[in-house]
Scaffold this active site. Sequence first.
Site, short mmCIF file in Angstrom:
data_model
loop_
_atom_site.label_atom_id
_atom_site.label_comp_id
_atom_site.label_asym_id
_atom_site.label_seq_id
_atom_site.Cartn_x
_atom_site.Cartn_y
_atom_site.Cartn_z
CB SER A 177 -1.03 -0.13 1.07
OG SER A 177 -1.88 -1.18 1.03
NE ARG A 192 4.23 10.29 -2.98
CZ ARG A 192 3.31 10.10 -4.00
NH1 ARG A 192 3.82 9.72 -5.39
NH2 ARG A 192 1.86 10.39 -3.62
CG ASP A 230 -6.49 -0.86 0.12
OD1 ASP A 230 -6.58 -0.22 -0.92
OD2 ASP A 230 -6.55 -0.31 1.33
#
Length: 495
Positions: A177, A192, A230
């Site tokens: 995530s 990043r 997700d």
Amino acid sequence: MGKVAVGVAVIGAAAVCAAAALIVRHRMRCSSRWARAMAIVRELEEKCGSPEAKLKQVADAMTVEMHAGLASEGGSKLKMLISHVDNLPTGDEEGVYYALDLGGTNFRVLRVELGGKTGGIVSQEFAEASIPPELMVGTSEALFDYIAAELAKFITEEEEKYHPPPGRQRELGFTFSFPVMQNSINSGTLMRWTKGFSIDDMVGNDVVAELSKAMHRQGVDVHVSALVNDTIGTLAGGRFSNKDVAIAVIMGTGTNAAYVERAQAIPKWHGPLPNSGEMVINMEWGNFKSSHLPLTEYDHALDAESLNAGEQVFEKLISGMYLGEILRRVLLRMAEEAAFFGDEVPPKLKTPFVLRTPDMSAMHHDTSADLRVVSNKLKDIFEVSNTTLKTRRAVVELCNIIATRGARLAAAGIFGVLKKMGKDTSTGAEKTVIAMDGGLYEHYTEYRKCLENTLIELLGGDGSSSIAFEHSNDGSGIGAALLAASHSQYRNESS
């Protein structure tokens, strides 16, 4: 003596008159303060207004931005990321699959056993671990070695019946995530770090390749079949249990949506058309922006003071991270301009994000005659005691205004997605199910009911009968394992 008595009487009468005047002045001041407070409430209500016509404009703008985002990279505020998921679970999957869920400072290892057409999810088991703080700022090798070692431990401790047949590898779905540029179903480059991680040598590298190398070093023979987020996991989990699921929406701390698009309707897709003819799109819809969004001075100030000013505007209106903070800002203005909590502004009211959305939800749902929950929350969070019932009712009204706007805008976003898919009108027997997940949707009942009722309102009589909501839990865990199954390297072998 008579003159003295008269003098005393006159002085006494004057004192009574002065006291009465003070009481009148105090009441007038209180009345004018209350009028000012109510004017702020009415102004907020007006600016947060979301009549059906405005919501349809928001939905149309969402559809336009979706088209633009599918046409070219950077063509829209909506990233419309190609997930490379072209095979959602069918419910026929069987076997044992694993998932790794790295969502922040904690991560989970899961095992899911699937029983095919009639078996569904036969069993599931997971282990959870925290990432040591030093590994969050160390090297990629140290982080992934730690994760692979936890996976190795989980596998070592499992029963023999879960071992793969000879010649087969275990297969895993990896929920990662963090911002990733996906290159294929099982590869993606880290753009990043967020959430307190800062491992410079990992940025620009393939996260699946790094995990695979670490598993090899730990002697773990596992193939990563799918790299997912997700929202797409939620879509997969929903589709596994219901073949009519075509959209997934996360309404939690943050918000996002994913849906099934026709591959031919994606101009920026230059690869071969998938056999299924479909491709799951990760919208990243929190970044949606439109002149039709009903923004207030509180929203503009919140955005300007945020770490990502001008970004995630839609998310800042509708998601759990921000609803409580908007309420705090309104209450602060009422305290400063209308002495809403007395002559002094409560110091804690000036602390950003001190009022969390679960607290706002608890106040909104308070059904006690004296609004005791509201009283306790104001005391616990802001150290404000002895509020009047009138004040507490006003707080509940503010909760309703802010939550209603958020829920109605979320419904407008879903309506825009349905329009893009051509599913905003009834087509006979065909049904479209929206898989929902996230704490805001699950726990904030008034928000959920408002969102669902608003979508029915926007669809009108005909369309609403062909749309349904379904709570799809744990997309980041079970959903990832299901995507490992539907993208298994063995899926084309006859069983």
